[in-house]
Design a protein around this motif. Structure first.
Motif, PDB file in Angstrom:
ATOM      1  N   UNK A  66       0.744  -1.078  -0.055  1.00 48.04           N
ATOM      2  CA  UNK A  66       0.052   0.191   0.001  1.00 48.04           C
ATOM      3  C   UNK A  66       0.652   1.364   0.014  1.00 48.04           C
ATOM      4  N   UNK A  67       2.043   1.408   0.748  1.00 49.80           N
ATOM      5  CA  UNK A  67       2.906   2.513   0.831  1.00 49.80           C
ATOM      6  C   UNK A  67       3.485   2.837  -0.479  1.00 49.80           C
ATOM      7  N   UNK A  68       3.872   1.876  -1.225  1.00 53.29           N
ATOM      8  CA  UNK A  68       4.516   2.052  -2.489  1.00 53.29           C
ATOM      9  C   UNK A  68       3.333   2.456  -3.501  1.00 53.29           C
ATOM     10  N   UNK A  69       2.346   1.919  -3.309  1.00 53.45           N
ATOM     11  CA  UNK A  69       1.088   2.134  -4.344  1.00 53.45           C
ATOM     12  C   UNK A  69       0.740   3.728  -3.955  1.00 53.45           C
ATOM     13  N   UNK A  70       0.681   4.070  -2.880  1.00 53.90           N
ATOM     14  CA  UNK A  70       0.184   5.533  -2.540  1.00 53.90           C
ATOM     15  C   UNK A  70       1.398   6.393  -2.945  1.00 53.90           C
ATOM     16  N   UNK A  71       2.618   6.033  -2.888  1.00 55.32           N
ATOM     17  CA  UNK A  71       3.611   6.804  -3.462  1.00 55.32           C
ATOM     18  C   UNK A  71       3.356   7.074  -4.928  1.00 55.32           C
TER      19      UNK A  71
END
Length: 157
Positions: free
Chosen positions: A137-142
């Motif tokens: 999720x963190x990578x996708x949000x970035x």
């Protein structure tokens, strides 16, 4: 077809950490989720919309339906689904129906449904019908940091 060049460039520029998952050829997002053994609510699908001023991309879970009234209200535009021929012109490095979610890299305003951002992991089309990009999720949000967020989809029954 390999990963779309536009997507590969964005992943590189954003220093994204991801995996590539190969799966049997599939034509719909739900068939892709099944073929890749991915939960439908964690597979992002990109829906291309248009009006007289241009294109907009809406990114929602593949297990959801787009609520046109909600996305039109959020954008302040009277959008309709884009025609297949026009999609080919915009996403020239992608197979039809295998559009990555980072449509801002293709020059259009992009909206991502909040329900997708609640998932711990996200998968999405790499530009063809046989590969998915997988990231947390963190990578996708970035990756989607320049997309606007909202609630404009609902789960299919």
């Amino acid at each position: 077809m390999a990963m779309a060049g536009t997507l590969a460039g964005r992943l590189s520029r954003m220093n994204s950490q991801f995996d590539i998952i190969r799966h049997p050829y599939s034509l719909s997002s739900m068939a892709t989720a099944q073929a890749a053994h991915v939960p439908g609510n964690q597979l992002a699908k990109t829906v291309l919309l248009e009006d007289e001023t241009g294109y907009v991309a809406a990114v929602i879970p593949s297990s959801h339906h787009l609520q046109m009234a909600a996305i039109c209200a959020q954008t302040g535009r009277q959008l309709v689904l884009a025609h297949e021929d026009e999609i080919r012109e915009v996403f020239k490095d992608c197979d039809l129906g295998a559009i990555p979610p980072c449509a801002t890299s293709y020059g259009m305003r992009t909206y991502v449904d909040e329900s997708l951002l609640e998932e711990p992991e996200i998968w999405f089309e790499a530009g063809d019908h046989m590969e998915l990009v997988h990231m947390d999720r963190e990578q996708f949000m970035n990756l989607m940091s320049d997309a606007e967020r909202g609630r404009f989809s609902h789960r299919m029954m």
